[in-house]
Design a protein around this motif. Structure first.
Motif, PDB file in Angstrom:
ATOM      1  N   GLN A 296       0.831  -1.208   0.000  1.00 40.93           N
ATOM      2  CA  GLN A 296       0.000   0.000   0.000  1.00 40.93           C
ATOM      3  C   GLN A 296       0.866   1.259   0.000  1.00 40.93           C
ATOM      4  N   VAL A 297       1.894   1.251   0.866  1.00 41.46           N
ATOM      5  CA  VAL A 297       2.769   2.422   0.963  1.00 41.46           C
ATOM      6  C   VAL A 297       3.497   2.649  -0.361  1.00 41.46           C
ATOM      7  N   LYS A 298       3.927   1.572  -0.982  1.00 42.42           N
ATOM      8  CA  LYS A 298       4.624   1.692  -2.266  1.00 42.42           C
ATOM      9  C   LYS A 298       3.727   2.368  -3.300  1.00 42.42           C
ATOM     10  N   GLY A 299       2.444   2.018  -3.268  1.00 47.64           N
ATOM     11  CA  GLY A 299       1.501   2.658  -4.185  1.00 47.64           C
ATOM     12  C   GLY A 299       1.352   4.137  -3.905  1.00 47.64           C
ATOM     13  N   TYR A 300       1.274   4.505  -2.612  1.00 47.51           N
ATOM     14  CA  TYR A 300       1.180   5.916  -2.247  1.00 47.51           C
ATOM     15  C   TYR A 300       2.418   6.686  -2.686  1.00 47.51           C
ATOM     16  N   LEU A 301       3.591   6.083  -2.499  1.00 43.41           N
ATOM     17  CA  LEU A 301       4.842   6.790  -2.787  1.00 43.41           C
ATOM     18  C   LEU A 301       5.030   7.058  -4.276  1.00 43.41           C
ATOM     19  N   GLN A 302       4.306   6.330  -5.106  1.00 42.36           N
ATOM     20  CA  GLN A 302       4.349   6.608  -6.541  1.00 42.36           C
ATOM     21  C   GLN A 302       3.725   7.962  -6.870  1.00 42.36           C
ATOM     22  N   LEU A 303       2.975   8.513  -5.908  1.00 41.09           N
ATOM     23  CA  LEU A 303       2.324   9.811  -6.110  1.00 41.09           C
ATOM     24  C   LEU A 303       3.261  10.980  -5.818  1.00 41.09           C
ATOM     25  N   LEU A 304       4.435  10.702  -5.241  1.00 40.60           N
ATOM     26  CA  LEU A 304       5.383  11.772  -4.957  1.00 40.60           C
ATOM     27  C   LEU A 304       5.768  12.494  -6.251  1.00 40.60           C
ATOM     28  N   GLU A 305       5.713  13.816  -6.235  1.00 33.85           N
ATOM     29  CA  GLU A 305       6.006  14.598  -7.435  1.00 33.85           C
ATOM     30  C   GLU A 305       7.432  15.138  -7.448  1.00 33.85           C
ATOM     31  N   ARG A 306       8.122  15.042  -6.290  1.00 38.58           N
ATOM     32  CA  ARG A 306       9.502  15.507  -6.222  1.00 38.58           C
ATOM     33  C   ARG A 306      10.216  14.746  -5.104  1.00 38.58           C
ATOM     34  N   GLU A 307      11.530  14.853  -5.109  1.00 38.81           N
ATOM     35  CA  GLU A 307      12.322  14.129  -4.121  1.00 38.81           C
ATOM     36  C   GLU A 307      12.110  14.705  -2.724  1.00 38.81           C
ATOM     37  N   VAL A 308      12.020  13.800  -1.760  1.00 39.38           N
ATOM     38  CA  VAL A 308      11.865  14.180  -0.358  1.00 39.38           C
ATOM     39  C   VAL A 308      13.113  13.750   0.411  1.00 39.38           C
ATOM     40  N   VAL A 309      13.589  14.620   1.276  1.00 41.41           N
ATOM     41  CA  VAL A 309      14.732  14.315   2.123  1.00 41.41           C
ATOM     42  C   VAL A 309      14.238  14.032   3.540  1.00 41.41           C
ATOM     43  N   ILE A 310      14.625  12.883   4.079  1.00 39.00           N
ATOM     44  CA  ILE A 310      14.346  12.568   5.474  1.00 39.00           C
ATOM     45  C   ILE A 310      15.629  12.830   6.265  1.00 39.00           C
ATOM     46  N   SER A 311      15.601  13.830   7.128  1.00 28.11           N
ATOM     47  CA  SER A 311      16.743  14.161   7.972  1.00 28.11           C
ATOM     48  C   SER A 311      16.526  13.492   9.320  1.00 28.11           C
ATOM     49  N   ILE A 312      17.362  12.514   9.634  1.00 28.11           N
ATOM     50  CA  ILE A 312      17.130  11.652  10.792  1.00 28.11           C
ATOM     51  C   ILE A 312      18.138  11.955  11.897  1.00 28.11           C
ATOM     52  N   SER A 313      17.636  12.003  13.125  1.00 26.08           N
ATOM     53  CA  SER A 313      18.464  12.332  14.288  1.00 26.08           C
ATOM     54  C   SER A 313      18.341  11.198  15.303  1.00 26.08           C
TER      55      SER A 313
END
Length: 507
Positions: free
Chosen positions: A9-26
């Motif tokens: 399901q998540v993979k299907g949602y992520l196909q809707l991303l229109e640009r690159e997203v950065v996850i900054s993890i701490s």
């Protein structure tokens, strides 16, 4: 961490991303950081539109989302449970998918020109928290001056305890308490701007039928009225009613399992298919007899040929010192929402009915000790629930207990109760008190119709009240049992009764 079905399901949602997203993890060396890293790596493995970088954020473990100039959304802790949807929506919105809000709301958000730093304390089992989290995330996505952090109270226990937070959701704005409890996006915007939305009630037509209340009974009444082709309105402070406070629902025919907020969202979708004028944000304070009837609200007046009162019920107060003073400071009503904040602590449940024993069962797996106080000589809950509760070794049940007071300094510290047999007053330490002594009808304002000694509106087999043209439905009436399906059935009855009244009057 995510099962294969959820990954798909998540993979299907992520196909809707229109640009690159950065996850900054701490992260730090804790077990929670390891879990968060595993979670992020699982999500990143599902798309090539997300990259990860290390960061030094206020909370560890936490991560923020950004894409180009869009940033400001942070999750402190693991956004699972009810907050998983908040995470997916934030990811998509940061990634270019526009939030589902109207143009006026977007303009209001974008117009704010001051720096705003929000933090919302949540528990992952809270079904009210996501609405607040998602609203503030939308604001952070649309306005670069706004930032929002979701904080899981069960992970950052010292932080929330230092703040004195004992109920969720609790939102801080620039280090000051901003809001306690659930709040819609519009309510948050109104609170920031100190604006009162003009509902323009003076422009509303005379309704054939006006429903007061946005729970399942009121919604069903509105649907049945609209299906008859008459002009129907529905007025409520907030659509959803008491059902939105219910976590699991397993007794609606044809629906094996659902949750209160989701169910009422589905009801709203159903209602939106009909031409019902839904008026939210107004509180009805009276009805005046006449032709048409005048419905008085805190935002103006409405007029209708028939009225259906479906205001439901609210948690009953027990009327002891400290009950109001320590609300959200130890006194709570929802174990699903606030229970995780009392992990490892001593808590008390007042009430030995089904709701009380269910609450005690929920708390027994979290708390150090659970004290159950019941006024009567024996518990009233179903035997299956009592048997399950007695399996826990950290639960103590006291019957014939008359609660006297809740006391403490800044937060709840002690509870006192009287032994109804000996007369002895006993004081015990407690860090939380969940009051589960039933509901009372929300009819304080409805003095124009006949009510019984419990404050319930008396209705006949057609849903008619003592005032001509006014009908009642659901938990605010003298129905023998208070259940969702019964409220919906009585809503249908009241709508059909009102319709027959209209047809009779028109002849």
């Amino acid at each position: 961490m995510l099962d294969q079905n959820l990954k798909n399901q998540v993979k299907g949602y992520l196909q809707l991303l229109e640009r690159e997203v950065v996850i900054s993890i701490s992260l730090d060396d804790s077990e929670n950081s390891k879990k968060l890293r595993d979670f992020v790596e699982e999500v990143v493995s599902l798309t090539d539109k997300i990259k990860v970088e290390e960061a030094d954020l206020k909370f560890k473990p936490s991560f923020s989302l950004s894409s180009g100039s869009v940033s400001g959304v942070t999750f402190a802790g693991l956004p699972l449970g009810h907050e998983f949807e908040s995470f997916i929506l934030a990811l998509l919105q940061v990634g270019g998918r526009p939030p589902k809000i109207d143009d006026k709301t977007r303009e209001r958000i974008e117009a704010f020109d001051e720096e705003m730093e929000f933090e919302t304390m949540v528990s992952l089992s809270c079904h009210n928290c996501p609405e607040v989290v998602q609203a503030l995330n939308i604001m952070a996505v649309l306005n670069p001056k706004i930032r929002h952090t979701m904080v899981d109270g069960s992970v950052f226990t010292d932080y929330v305890e230092d703040l004195g937070v004992l109920a969720v959701p609790t939102t801080y704005l620039n280090s000051e308490v901003f809001n306690n409890g659930k709040a819609s996006l519009d309510e948050i915007l109104n609170k920031i701007s100190h604006e009162e939305v003009d509902l323009k009630l003076e422009e509303k037509p005379v309704f054939d039928s006006l429903v007061i209340g946005g729970g399942p009974g009121g919604a069903t009444a509105a649907i049945y009225g609209a299906r008859k082709g008459i002009k129907v309105g529905l007025v409520a402070e907030e659509f959803g009613g008491q059902v939105k406070e219910t976590l699991s629902i397993e007794n609606i025919t044809g629906i094996e399992y659902t949750e209160g907020p989701k169910y009422m969202d589905d009801v709203k979708v159903h209602l939106d298919k009909y031409k019902v004028d839904i008026i939210e944000g107004a509180c009805v304070t009276g009805i005046e007899e006449g032709n048409p009837l005048k419905v008085i609200t805190n935002k103006g007046e409405l007029f209708a040929k028939t009225v259906i009162i479906a205001t439901g019920a609210k948690w009953r107060l027990i009327g002891i010192p400290g009950e109001i003073e320590f609300r959200n400071k130890g006194v709570a009503y929802c174990t699903h929402c606030d229970g995780p904040l009392f992990k490892g602590k001593k808590v008390t449940v007042i009430g030995g009915g089904n709701s009380g024993i269910e609450a005690a069962i929920d708390l027994a797996s979290l708390a150090k000790e659970v004290l159950v106080l019941e006024f009567l000589p024996e518990l009233k809950a179903d035997k299956v629930l009592q048997d399950k509760l007695r399996e826990f070794k950290n639960v103590r049940i006291v019957t014939n207990a008359e609660t006297q007071a809740l006391t403490g300094e800044k937060v709840l510290e002690k509870i006192s109760y009287k032994d109804r047999i000996s007369g002895e007053v006993i004081e015990e330490k407690t860090e939380g008190c969940f009051i589960q002594v039933g509901l009372v009808p929300m009819t304080e304002w409805a003095d124009m119709v006949e009510k019984n000694s419990r404050g319930e509106i008396i209705v006949d087999e057609f849903g008619a009240t003592s005032l001509e043209g006014v009908y009642g439905a659901g938990d605010c009436t003298n129905s023998a049992f208070k259940q969702i399906v019964i409220a919906e059935g009585s809503g249908a009855t009241a709508a059909l009764g009102a319709y027959n009244y209209l047809m009779t009057k028109s002849k």
